[in-house]
Write a protein that holds these residues in place. Sequence first.
Motif, PDB file in Angstrom:
ATOM      1  N   GLN A  57       0.851  -1.192   0.000  1.00  0.00           N
ATOM      2  CA  GLN A  57       0.000   0.000   0.000  1.00  0.00           C
ATOM      3  C   GLN A  57       0.884   1.239   0.000  1.00  0.00           C
ATOM      4  O   GLN A  57       1.858   1.311   0.764  1.00  0.00           O
ATOM      5  N   THR A  59       2.129   4.679   0.950  1.00  0.00           N
ATOM      6  CA  THR A  59       1.958   5.517   2.146  1.00  0.00           C
ATOM      7  C   THR A  59       2.472   6.928   1.919  1.00  0.00           C
ATOM      8  O   THR A  59       2.122   7.833   2.666  1.00  0.00           O
ATOM      9  N   GLU A  71       4.100   0.126   1.966  1.00  0.00           N
ATOM     10  CA  GLU A  71       4.160  -0.776   3.114  1.00  0.00           C
ATOM     11  C   GLU A  71       3.676  -2.153   2.696  1.00  0.00           C
ATOM     12  O   GLU A  71       2.579  -2.290   2.159  1.00  0.00           O
ATOM     13  N   ARG A  79       4.561  -4.874   9.438  1.00  0.00           N
ATOM     14  CA  ARG A  79       4.618  -4.039   8.228  1.00  0.00           C
ATOM     15  C   ARG A  79       6.060  -3.630   7.974  1.00  0.00           C
ATOM     16  O   ARG A  79       6.754  -3.203   8.888  1.00  0.00           O
ATOM     17  N   GLU A  81       8.549  -1.222   5.509  1.00  0.00           N
ATOM     18  CA  GLU A  81       8.478  -0.056   4.626  1.00  0.00           C
ATOM     19  C   GLU A  81       9.579  -0.124   3.581  1.00  0.00           C
ATOM     20  O   GLU A  81      10.736  -0.401   3.896  1.00  0.00           O
ATOM     21  N   GLU A  98      -1.812   8.202  -2.321  1.00  0.00           N
ATOM     22  CA  GLU A  98      -1.605   7.539  -1.023  1.00  0.00           C
ATOM     23  C   GLU A  98      -2.853   6.716  -0.703  1.00  0.00           C
ATOM     24  O   GLU A  98      -3.976   7.175  -0.906  1.00  0.00           O
TER      25      GLU A  98
END
Lengths: 163, 175
Positions: A57, A59, A71, A79, A81, A98
């Motif tokens: 996803q 961010t 993430e 999670r 990054e 986002e």
Amino acid sequence: MRRSVRIALAFFLCVALVGLGVHYAESYDDRWPYPTENELDDDYAAHVGEDALVFGQVTAIDTAAGELTLESETDDGTRIELVADTVPTDGSEPAVEEGGFVQVYGTLEPDGEITTTETVVVNPNSGAESYKLAVSAIALLAGMGYFLVHWRPTLTGWEVRRG
Amino acid sequence: MAELLSHLLVVWAVLTVASWRLEWLTSRWIAVGVVGGILPDLNRLAIAVPERAIADFLGASFQVDAFHTLGGITVLAGIGAVMFAQNQRRAFGLLFAGAFVHLLTDAVKSYADGQAAMWLYPLTSYRHPTPNLYVSADPEVLALTFGIAGVVFVIDRWQNVGSGSTASQNGEHDT
């Protein structure tokens, strides 16, 4: 087919389904040709320089720096990054916002950075996932409705609806 | 995966076209195939029941994505088939066919590395090249499948009127 045989078969197949799900999960890291999110979380440094296909996803988007932060989630919910060095564009605008979801294929660099070879925007924004779920829910109802027009449940199983 | 509605429209269209040749493939059996088209997306159950909860219960890792594979649809079609009072083999065939069309449709969607998912599991972990035709959130996919299903619907009606028979709709030839 006798009902007792069908019940036994159903039980056997349910056990097989659970076994399949367990084997799929347990063997996934070995079958997937790239480092998985689990492996990156365990020891990212060991995979620097390798190609990877990551799903995550979005961010943050930094168009000035040309960086896309995403993430990814491991099996246990951790999670991780990652920062890709390319922002996919649609004309002059970023093709993703986002909350959107992307696939990034590229080479893993130190500190969670990725030299991007290709990016696929799966969901351009967070609303796209809602769209898919809503349309899928309608499909589920329509599909089951279509089925129930022709079939009815009985104690012995699904039977043709007459008349 | 594409959204489910596109999948079900494709399954319905494919089976309806097949019914023009196969007399036994009546609308009630097409409906079974359409339900088969739902099976691979049962991996969406993870939205309602987290995989971690299932894994904790089982004491082992578990992924519902296994349902979205050749092995998964075979077992799911088997479970579905034994729930029919008669004609379980035909039910299995239609459930499997619907699910297989669903997986075939997913086999041509976009992947950043140009290779499809490992949907042939457990036979092989091979990821074949994909033509990257679409991503699941494309509204154009739904519009296209509606168009295809619409054309098939019109031809199907025209065929029934032309033959002067409504047998396929009424299931008169069903066995």
